[in-house]
Design a protein around this motif. Structure first.
Motif, short mmCIF file in Angstrom:
data_model
loop_
_atom_site.label_atom_id
_atom_site.label_comp_id
_atom_site.label_asym_id
_atom_site.label_seq_id
_atom_site.Cartn_x
_atom_site.Cartn_y
_atom_site.Cartn_z
N LYS A 136 0.87 -1.17 0.00
CA LYS A 136 0.00 0.00 0.00
C LYS A 136 0.91 1.23 0.00
O LYS A 136 1.75 1.39 0.88
CB LYS A 136 -0.89 0.01 1.25
N THR A 137 0.74 2.05 -1.01
CA THR A 137 1.56 3.26 -1.13
C THR A 137 0.65 4.47 -0.95
O THR A 137 -0.33 4.63 -1.66
CB THR A 137 2.24 3.32 -2.51
N GLU A 138 0.99 5.30 0.03
CA GLU A 138 0.23 6.53 0.25
C GLU A 138 0.99 7.69 -0.38
O GLU A 138 2.21 7.77 -0.31
CB GLU A 138 0.05 6.76 1.74
N VAL A 139 0.23 8.57 -1.01
CA VAL A 139 0.82 9.74 -1.66
C VAL A 139 0.22 10.98 -1.02
O VAL A 139 -0.99 11.08 -0.85
CB VAL A 139 0.53 9.73 -3.19
N TYR A 140 1.09 11.90 -0.65
CA TYR A 140 0.66 13.16 -0.05
C TYR A 140 1.07 14.30 -0.97
O TYR A 140 2.12 14.23 -1.63
CB TYR A 140 1.32 13.35 1.33
N ALA A 141 0.24 15.32 -1.01
CA ALA A 141 0.56 16.46 -1.87
C ALA A 141 0.23 17.75 -1.14
O ALA A 141 -0.73 17.82 -0.36
CB ALA A 141 -0.23 16.39 -3.16
N ASN A 142 1.02 18.76 -1.37
CA ASN A 142 0.73 20.11 -0.91
C ASN A 142 0.23 20.90 -2.11
O ASN A 142 0.87 20.96 -3.14
CB ASN A 142 2.00 20.78 -0.37
N GLY A 143 -0.94 21.46 -1.98
CA GLY A 143 -1.47 22.24 -3.09
C GLY A 143 -2.63 21.52 -3.75
O GLY A 143 -3.08 20.46 -3.34
N GLU A 144 -3.10 22.15 -4.81
CA GLU A 144 -4.29 21.67 -5.54
C GLU A 144 -3.90 20.55 -6.50
O GLU A 144 -2.90 20.63 -7.20
CB GLU A 144 -4.91 22.82 -6.33
N ILE A 145 -4.73 19.50 -6.53
CA ILE A 145 -4.51 18.39 -7.47
C ILE A 145 -5.48 18.59 -8.63
O ILE A 145 -6.69 18.69 -8.44
CB ILE A 145 -4.75 17.02 -6.80
N ILE A 146 -4.95 18.62 -9.85
CA ILE A 146 -5.76 18.85 -11.04
C ILE A 146 -5.71 17.59 -11.90
O ILE A 146 -4.66 16.99 -12.09
CB ILE A 146 -5.21 20.06 -11.84
N ASP A 147 -6.87 17.20 -12.45
CA ASP A 147 -6.98 16.01 -13.30
C ASP A 147 -6.55 14.75 -12.57
O ASP A 147 -5.65 14.03 -12.98
CB ASP A 147 -6.19 16.17 -14.60
N ASP A 148 -7.18 14.45 -11.50
CA ASP A 148 -6.94 13.28 -10.67
C ASP A 148 -5.57 13.33 -10.04
O ASP A 148 -4.96 12.40 -9.68
CB ASP A 148 -7.14 11.97 -11.45
#
Length: 102
Positions: free
Chosen positions: A90-102
């Motif tokens: 299981k790989t978790e992905v974290y992002a800072n900011g807006e995610i566009i197009d999935d």
């Protein structure tokens, strides 16, 4: 356990009398070394019966060696036996900011 069995099958195919003399490699192993143009002193082998503790084959086993990919094979064997071949990490992905197009 599978790795042990694979090594045992390889060694047993070499013939029984070759194992009695610790100073000589079995003919099948010498043959492979010769075909691959490898010197016998580039190889170290230690095979022990896990049930009885009897040493079945030893060749330059006191020679220090770099384990290289051999350790990866053992790690993979344990992972497959423990987790099974269908296991998915299981790989978790974290992002800072807006995610566009999935």
């Amino acid at each position: 356990m599978r790795a042990f069995l694979a090594v045992m099958l390889l060694c047993l195919s070499a013939g029984g009398t070759a194992f009695a003399d610790d100073d000589k490699l079995p003919a099948s192993i010498r043959s492979v070394l010769q075909v691959r143009n490898l010197p016998a002193d580039s190889l170290s082998i230690y095979v022990e019966d896990l049930q009885t503790g009897e040493v079945l084959l030893r060749w330059r086993d006191d020679e220090p060696r770099n384990p290289a990919s051999t350790v990866k094979l053992l790690t993979t064997l344990v992972a497959l036996d423990t987790l099974g071949p269908a296991y998915r990490w299981k790989t978790e992905v974290y992002a800072n900011g807006e995610i566009i197009d999935d």
